[in-house]
Design a protein around this motif. Structure first.
Motif, PDB file in Angstrom:
ATOM      1  N   LEU A 115      42.381  -4.746 -44.819  1.00  0.00           N
ATOM      2  CA  LEU A 115      42.267  -6.001 -45.568  1.00  0.00           C
ATOM      3  C   LEU A 115      42.881  -5.889 -46.963  1.00  0.00           C
ATOM      4  O   LEU A 115      43.609  -6.788 -47.414  1.00  0.00           O
ATOM      5  N   ALA A 116      42.596  -4.776 -47.645  1.00  0.00           N
ATOM      6  CA  ALA A 116      43.151  -4.611 -48.992  1.00  0.00           C
ATOM      7  C   ALA A 116      44.667  -4.487 -48.949  1.00  0.00           C
ATOM      8  O   ALA A 116      45.379  -5.055 -49.808  1.00  0.00           O
ATOM      9  N   GLY A 117      45.197  -3.783 -47.984  1.00  0.00           N
ATOM     10  CA  GLY A 117      46.651  -3.674 -47.867  1.00  0.00           C
ATOM     11  C   GLY A 117      47.307  -4.997 -47.569  1.00  0.00           C
ATOM     12  O   GLY A 117      48.357  -5.340 -48.148  1.00  0.00           O
ATOM     13  N   SER A 118      46.694  -5.800 -46.676  1.00  0.00           N
ATOM     14  CA  SER A 118      47.254  -7.118 -46.369  1.00  0.00           C
ATOM     15  C   SER A 118      47.230  -8.028 -47.587  1.00  0.00           C
ATOM     16  O   SER A 118      48.208  -8.747 -47.885  1.00  0.00           O
ATOM     17  N   ALA A 119      46.104  -8.004 -48.318  1.00  0.00           N
ATOM     18  CA  ALA A 119      46.020  -8.835 -49.522  1.00  0.00           C
ATOM     19  C   ALA A 119      47.041  -8.399 -50.563  1.00  0.00           C
ATOM     20  O   ALA A 119      47.668  -9.238 -51.242  1.00  0.00           O
ATOM     21  N   ALA A 120      47.243  -7.078 -50.708  1.00  0.00           N
ATOM     22  CA  ALA A 120      48.221  -6.585 -51.676  1.00  0.00           C
ATOM     23  C   ALA A 120      49.624  -7.057 -51.327  1.00  0.00           C
ATOM     24  O   ALA A 120      50.390  -7.504 -52.208  1.00  0.00           O
ATOM     25  N   VAL A 121      49.984  -7.000 -50.084  1.00  0.00           N
ATOM     26  CA  VAL A 121      51.325  -7.437 -49.673  1.00  0.00           C
ATOM     27  C   VAL A 121      51.515  -8.932 -49.942  1.00  0.00           C
ATOM     28  O   VAL A 121      52.558  -9.382 -50.461  1.00  0.00           O
ATOM     29  N   ILE A 122      50.494  -9.725 -49.602  1.00  0.00           N
ATOM     30  CA  ILE A 122      50.624 -11.182 -49.783  1.00  0.00           C
ATOM     31  C   ILE A 122      50.731 -11.541 -51.263  1.00  0.00           C
ATOM     32  O   ILE A 122      51.608 -12.317 -51.688  1.00  0.00           O
ATOM     33  N   PHE A 149      46.198  -4.548 -57.814  1.00  0.00           N
ATOM     34  CA  PHE A 149      44.781  -4.154 -57.732  1.00  0.00           C
ATOM     35  C   PHE A 149      44.379  -3.886 -56.282  1.00  0.00           C
ATOM     36  O   PHE A 149      43.744  -2.866 -55.974  1.00  0.00           O
ATOM     37  N   PHE A 150      44.730  -4.781 -55.373  1.00  0.00           N
ATOM     38  CA  PHE A 150      44.390  -4.578 -53.963  1.00  0.00           C
ATOM     39  C   PHE A 150      45.147  -3.385 -53.379  1.00  0.00           C
ATOM     40  O   PHE A 150      44.645  -2.703 -52.479  1.00  0.00           O
ATOM     41  N   ALA A 151      46.345  -3.121 -53.862  1.00  0.00           N
ATOM     42  CA  ALA A 151      47.072  -1.932 -53.408  1.00  0.00           C
ATOM     43  C   ALA A 151      46.337  -0.665 -53.818  1.00  0.00           C
ATOM     44  O   ALA A 151      46.234   0.302 -53.034  1.00  0.00           O
ATOM     45  N   ALA A 152      45.779  -0.643 -55.037  1.00  0.00           N
ATOM     46  CA  ALA A 152      44.998   0.517 -55.469  1.00  0.00           C
ATOM     47  C   ALA A 152      43.728   0.660 -54.642  1.00  0.00           C
ATOM     48  O   ALA A 152      43.318   1.778 -54.276  1.00  0.00           O
ATOM     49  N   VAL A 153      43.093  -0.476 -54.306  1.00  0.00           N
ATOM     50  CA  VAL A 153      41.885  -0.426 -53.457  1.00  0.00           C
ATOM     51  C   VAL A 153      42.220   0.126 -52.077  1.00  0.00           C
ATOM     52  O   VAL A 153      41.486   0.939 -51.503  1.00  0.00           O
ATOM     53  N   ALA A 154      43.350  -0.292 -51.504  1.00  0.00           N
ATOM     54  CA  ALA A 154      43.754   0.207 -50.181  1.00  0.00           C
ATOM     55  C   ALA A 154      44.026   1.704 -50.230  1.00  0.00           C
ATOM     56  O   ALA A 154      43.626   2.449 -49.320  1.00  0.00           O
ATOM     57  N   ILE A 158      41.929   4.547 -48.126  1.00  0.00           N
ATOM     58  CA  ILE A 158      42.571   5.515 -47.226  1.00  0.00           C
ATOM     59  C   ILE A 158      42.166   6.940 -47.588  1.00  0.00           C
ATOM     60  O   ILE A 158      41.900   7.774 -46.716  1.00  0.00           O
ATOM     61  N   LEU A 159      42.068   7.217 -48.885  1.00  0.00           N
ATOM     62  CA  LEU A 159      41.651   8.547 -49.318  1.00  0.00           C
ATOM     63  C   LEU A 159      40.213   8.842 -48.894  1.00  0.00           C
ATOM     64  O   LEU A 159      39.905   9.926 -48.387  1.00  0.00           O
ATOM     65  N   VAL A 160      39.327   7.866 -49.057  1.00  0.00           N
ATOM     66  CA  VAL A 160      37.925   8.051 -48.644  1.00  0.00           C
ATOM     67  C   VAL A 160      37.829   8.249 -47.130  1.00  0.00           C
ATOM     68  O   VAL A 160      37.063   9.093 -46.649  1.00  0.00           O
ATOM     69  N   ALA A 161      38.605   7.487 -46.356  1.00  0.00           N
ATOM     70  CA  ALA A 161      38.580   7.633 -44.901  1.00  0.00           C
ATOM     71  C   ALA A 161      39.076   9.016 -44.481  1.00  0.00           C
ATOM     72  O   ALA A 161      38.529   9.632 -43.561  1.00  0.00           O
ATOM     73  N   SER A 162      40.092   9.519 -45.145  1.00  0.00           N
ATOM     74  CA  SER A 162      40.600  10.856 -44.818  1.00  0.00           C
ATOM     75  C   SER A 162      39.553  11.928 -45.096  1.00  0.00           C
ATOM     76  O   SER A 162      39.345  12.842 -44.293  1.00  0.00           O
TER      77      SER A 162
END
Length: 276
Positions: A115-122, A149-154, A158-162
């Protein structure tokens, strides 16, 4: 090939049966009574036959197996009783709540980067487009800032998931090692019962079955390349098959020929031969 279910064998002991069978076939050449392996039946054919006859083979060690299952069941009941007296049971309400929390956390961990990556792109696409079309509009800069901001959240998600995947893998590895250590550190009576079942299964079940299968005169030869003598000259070339007709059939006659009919044109006389 998966082993067929047998009434004398629990599902958790199926892999142990396959392992004992595999060891017996792997070391068959070391036993004089199994020296025929590979001549008439190969190891894969014998394995298939033994897996199909699981119920028959395991019945030969049914007494030892019942004793082993009984000793193992008593050990597990004692371990469960100790768990009930001390810590809460693994399948209690707390574990259910923990499982629900873990499920929600996994969903959030997966959806947040998407969601954060999609919002960042848009936001970045629309913001830079507005800045290119109308540089004086301040709304485009706000969209660009929101996109970053949303790109930083994404990236953080990803870092937390890893890290979570790494911790889960380490935890599962530790659990597997603990299970293996528990299997190796069985009480003496359970270990002795298990060893007795393994020995009876091998000596009274698997090996007699393999000997009977090799001694069966109806067993076909193993699928393998025939041995060729070094002094034999191989036949090179191709010979076409001989075709012969039926023995009692009539002899083939000559092929019929076709002759075209003779056509004769009518005799037409000249004017001098016409009747008056």
């Amino acid at each position: 090939m998966q082993m067929t279910s047998a009434p004398h064998l629990l599902a958790e002991d199926g892999p142990e049966y396959e392992r004992i069978l595999g060891d017996a076939l792997r070391h068959a050449h070391e036993r004089p009574d199994l020296e025929g392996v590979g001549d008439r039946l190969n190891t894969e054919q014998l394995r298939t036959m033994a897996l199909s006859a699981t119920a028959l083979i395991t019945a030969a060690a049914a007494t030892e197996y019942e004793h082993y299952v009984k000793a193992r069941g008593e050990l597990r009941r004692a371990a469960n009783a100790e768990g009930d007296d001390g810590a809460p049971a693994p399948d209690g309400p707390q574990s259910t709540a923990a499982g629900s929390g873990a499920g929600i956390g996994a969903v959030i961990t997966v959806l947040t980067p998407l969601l954060a990556g999609s919002a960042a792109v848009i936001f970045l696409l629309v913001g830079y487009l507005l800045k290119a079309v109308s540089p004086s509009v301040r709304f485009g800069g706000s969209l660009v800032a929101a996109g970053w901001f949303f790109a930083a959240v994404a990236a953080a998600a990803i870092l937390v998931a890893s890290v979570g995947l790494l911790v889960t893998a380490l935890r599962n590895g530790a659990t597997s090692l603990a299970a293996e250590n528990e299997e190796q550190e069985l009480p003496e009576d359970v270990a002795r019962a298990r060893e007795a079942w393994r020995h009876a299964l091998l000596e009274r079940g698997i090996l007699p079955f393999l000997r009977d299968a090799l001694a069966d005169p109806t067993a076909g030869p193993a699928a393998r390349t025939p041995h060729r003598s070094p002094n034999r000259i191989p036949k090179v070339g191709y010979s076409r098959p001989d075709f012969s007709g039926p023995d009692d059939g009539p002899a083939a006659g000559p092929r019929p020929t076709f002759t075209s009919p003779d056509f004769t044109s009518p005799d037409f006389g000249g004017p001098e031969h016409r009747p008056d």
